[in-house]
Design a protein around this motif. Structure first.
Motif, PDB file in Angstrom:
ATOM      1  N   LYS A  13       0.827  -1.204   0.000  1.00  0.00           N
ATOM      2  CA  LYS A  13       0.000   0.000   0.000  1.00  0.00           C
ATOM      3  C   LYS A  13       0.864   1.259   0.000  1.00  0.00           C
ATOM      4  CE  LYS A  13      -4.310  -1.291   2.309  1.00  0.00           C
ATOM      5  NZ  LYS A  13      -5.125  -1.035   3.527  1.00  0.00           N
ATOM      6  N   ALA A  14       1.950   1.235   0.781  1.00  0.00           N
ATOM      7  CA  ALA A  14       2.852   2.391   0.830  1.00  0.00           C
ATOM      8  C   ALA A  14       3.483   2.634  -0.538  1.00  0.00           C
ATOM      9  CB  ALA A  14       3.928   2.175   1.895  1.00  0.00           C
ATOM     10  N   ASN A  15       3.897   1.568  -1.207  1.00  0.00           N
ATOM     11  CA  ASN A  15       4.475   1.714  -2.545  1.00  0.00           C
ATOM     12  C   ASN A  15       3.445   2.242  -3.539  1.00  0.00           C
ATOM     13  OD1 ASN A  15       7.023   0.843  -1.751  1.00  0.00           O
ATOM     14  ND2 ASN A  15       6.575  -1.294  -2.201  1.00  0.00           N
ATOM     15  N   LEU A  16       2.229   1.737  -3.460  1.00  0.00           N
ATOM     16  CA  LEU A  16       1.167   2.213  -4.340  1.00  0.00           C
ATOM     17  C   LEU A  16       0.859   3.686  -4.059  1.00  0.00           C
ATOM     18  CD1 LEU A  16      -0.882   1.548  -6.543  1.00  0.00           C
ATOM     19  CD2 LEU A  16      -2.428   0.720  -4.748  1.00  0.00           C
ATOM     20  N   ASN A  18       2.954   5.909  -3.008  1.00  0.00           N
ATOM     21  CA  ASN A  18       4.035   6.690  -3.603  1.00  0.00           C
ATOM     22  C   ASN A  18       3.851   6.834  -5.107  1.00  0.00           C
ATOM     23  OD1 ASN A  18       5.299   7.114  -1.137  1.00  0.00           O
ATOM     24  ND2 ASN A  18       6.559   5.288  -1.322  1.00  0.00           N
ATOM     25  N   CYS A  19       3.383   5.779  -5.757  1.00  0.00           N
ATOM     26  CA  CYS A  19       3.105   5.841  -7.201  1.00  0.00           C
ATOM     27  C   CYS A  19       2.017   6.866  -7.493  1.00  0.00           C
ATOM     28  CB  CYS A  19       2.697   4.476  -7.736  1.00  0.00           C
ATOM     29  SG  CYS A  19       4.021   3.263  -7.756  1.00  0.00           S
ATOM     30  N   HIS A  20       0.939   6.825  -6.700  1.00  0.00           N
ATOM     31  CA  HIS A  20      -0.138   7.800  -6.880  1.00  0.00           C
ATOM     32  C   HIS A  20       0.394   9.219  -6.700  1.00  0.00           C
ATOM     33  CE1 HIS A  20      -3.657   5.330  -7.473  1.00  0.00           C
ATOM     34  NE2 HIS A  20      -3.401   4.603  -6.397  1.00  0.00           N
ATOM     35  N   GLU A  21       1.221   9.413  -5.680  1.00  0.00           N
ATOM     36  CA  GLU A  21       1.756  10.748  -5.422  1.00  0.00           C
ATOM     37  C   GLU A  21       2.644  11.210  -6.572  1.00  0.00           C
ATOM     38  OE1 GLU A  21       2.845  12.974  -1.423  1.00  0.00           O
ATOM     39  OE2 GLU A  21       4.194  11.303  -1.829  1.00  0.00           O
ATOM     40  N   ASP A  22       3.474  10.310  -7.097  1.00  0.00           N
ATOM     41  CA  ASP A  22       4.334  10.658  -8.232  1.00  0.00           C
ATOM     42  C   ASP A  22       3.521  11.062  -9.457  1.00  0.00           C
ATOM     43  OD1 ASP A  22       6.560  10.117  -6.691  1.00  0.00           O
ATOM     44  OD2 ASP A  22       6.932   8.138  -7.583  1.00  0.00           O
ATOM     45  N   LEU A  23       2.326  10.501  -9.584  1.00  0.00           N
ATOM     46  CA  LEU A  23       1.449  10.825 -10.711  1.00  0.00           C
ATOM     47  C   LEU A  23       0.579  12.057 -10.441  1.00  0.00           C
ATOM     48  CD1 LEU A  23       0.312   7.205 -11.620  1.00  0.00           C
ATOM     49  CD2 LEU A  23       1.849   8.677 -12.948  1.00  0.00           C
ATOM     50  N   GLY A  24       0.749  12.659  -9.259  1.00  0.00           N
ATOM     51  CA  GLY A  24      -0.033  13.844  -8.914  1.00  0.00           C
ATOM     52  C   GLY A  24      -1.420  13.536  -8.388  1.00  0.00           C
ATOM     53  N   ARG A  25      -1.669  12.284  -8.068  1.00  0.00           N
ATOM     54  CA  ARG A  25      -2.979  11.868  -7.551  1.00  0.00           C
ATOM     55  C   ARG A  25      -2.924  11.884  -6.020  1.00  0.00           C
ATOM     56  NH1 ARG A  25      -3.804   6.636 -11.354  1.00  0.00           N
ATOM     57  NH2 ARG A  25      -5.747   6.451 -10.189  1.00  0.00           N
ATOM     58  N   LEU A  30      -3.069  10.050  -0.301  1.00  0.00           N
ATOM     59  CA  LEU A  30      -3.318  10.327   1.118  1.00  0.00           C
ATOM     60  C   LEU A  30      -4.208   9.268   1.756  1.00  0.00           C
ATOM     61  CD1 LEU A  30      -3.717  14.212   1.147  1.00  0.00           C
ATOM     62  CD2 LEU A  30      -1.872  12.855   2.153  1.00  0.00           C
ATOM     63  N   VAL A  31      -5.203   8.790   1.025  1.00  0.00           N
ATOM     64  CA  VAL A  31      -6.062   7.727   1.561  1.00  0.00           C
ATOM     65  C   VAL A  31      -5.207   6.506   1.902  1.00  0.00           C
ATOM     66  CG1 VAL A  31      -7.889   6.083   0.983  1.00  0.00           C
ATOM     67  CG2 VAL A  31      -8.174   8.505   0.435  1.00  0.00           C
ATOM     68  N   LEU A  32      -4.327   6.127   0.996  1.00  0.00           N
ATOM     69  CA  LEU A  32      -3.472   4.960   1.229  1.00  0.00           C
ATOM     70  C   LEU A  32      -2.463   5.210   2.348  1.00  0.00           C
ATOM     71  CD1 LEU A  32      -2.904   3.856  -2.456  1.00  0.00           C
ATOM     72  CD2 LEU A  32      -4.047   2.519  -0.681  1.00  0.00           C
ATOM     73  N   LYS A  33      -1.855   6.395   2.367  1.00  0.00           N
ATOM     74  CA  LYS A  33      -0.859   6.682   3.401  1.00  0.00           C
ATOM     75  C   LYS A  33      -1.492   6.738   4.791  1.00  0.00           C
ATOM     76  CE  LYS A  33       2.738   8.583   0.571  1.00  0.00           C
ATOM     77  NZ  LYS A  33       3.937   9.405   0.584  1.00  0.00           N
ATOM     78  N   ARG A  34      -2.713   7.243   4.875  1.00  0.00           N
ATOM     79  CA  ARG A  34      -3.412   7.233   6.164  1.00  0.00           C
ATOM     80  C   ARG A  34      -3.677   5.789   6.604  1.00  0.00           C
ATOM     81  NH1 ARG A  34      -5.592  12.568   7.141  1.00  0.00           N
ATOM     82  NH2 ARG A  34      -5.757  13.723   5.189  1.00  0.00           N
ATOM     83  N   SER A  35      -4.058   4.961   5.652  1.00  0.00           N
ATOM     84  CA  SER A  35      -4.316   3.547   5.945  1.00  0.00           C
ATOM     85  C   SER A  35      -3.047   2.831   6.400  1.00  0.00           C
ATOM     86  CB  SER A  35      -4.901   2.872   4.701  1.00  0.00           C
ATOM     87  OG  SER A  35      -5.008   1.490   4.896  1.00  0.00           O
ATOM     88  N   VAL A  36      -1.932   3.125   5.748  1.00  0.00           N
ATOM     89  CA  VAL A  36      -0.661   2.506   6.122  1.00  0.00           C
ATOM     90  C   VAL A  36      -0.259   2.944   7.535  1.00  0.00           C
ATOM     91  CG1 VAL A  36       1.819   2.455   5.597  1.00  0.00           C
ATOM     92  CG2 VAL A  36       0.144   2.199   3.753  1.00  0.00           C
TER      93      VAL A  36
END
Length: 142
Positions: A13-16, A18-25, A30-36
């Protein structure tokens, strides 16, 4: 087949995120990082170095997404107290928390004078550990 090991799922989830963040999403990241972060809180506790590290990642992402007030409160109120207690004020992770809090405060155009007063002990503490000319860690030289 996907492993049901909770730690592996949290890392994925943390890696995903980071991918979302790199894509500007940022919202999805943030939803994933809060979950992690909450996953690590529930498995390791708030004072564990790994939990605090994932909390720092979340705080940085909050700042990048323009949620400076939330990032500042999260760093100051939820991450720094357990970091100082469990890791100590001189620990690298604790100093990174102080540094990121200072950056968020300095970059916030809506900051108040009272907010900036939080930076004073932060800079004094960091200055005692790092050579201002070279950036070298003075504690390693001892």
């Amino acid at each position: 087949y996907w492993s049901h090991d909770g730690d592996i799922i949290l890392r994925a989830k943390a890696n995903l995120a980071n991918c979302h963040e790199d894509l500007g999403r940022h919202d999805e990241a943030l939803v994933l990082k809060r979950s992690v972060y909450t996953g690590h809180v529930s498995t390791l506790g708030v004072s564990h170095e790994i939990t605090i590290g994932y909390g720092l990642n979340l705080a940085i992402s909050l700042g990048r997404a323009g949620l400076r007030d939330e990032a500042m409160e999260f760093l100051r109120d939820q991450l720094l107290p357990p970091a100082e207690h469990s890791l100590g004020a001189d620990h690298d992770v604790t100093l990174l928390l102080y540094h990121n809090l200072a950056v968020i405060l300095a970059d916030n155009p809506d900051r108040a004078r009272d907010d900036l007063c939080l930076n004073q002990p932060i800079h004094r503490d960091v200055d005692t550990h790092f050579d201002p000319n070279t950036g070298d860690d003075l504690l390693e030289a001892e």
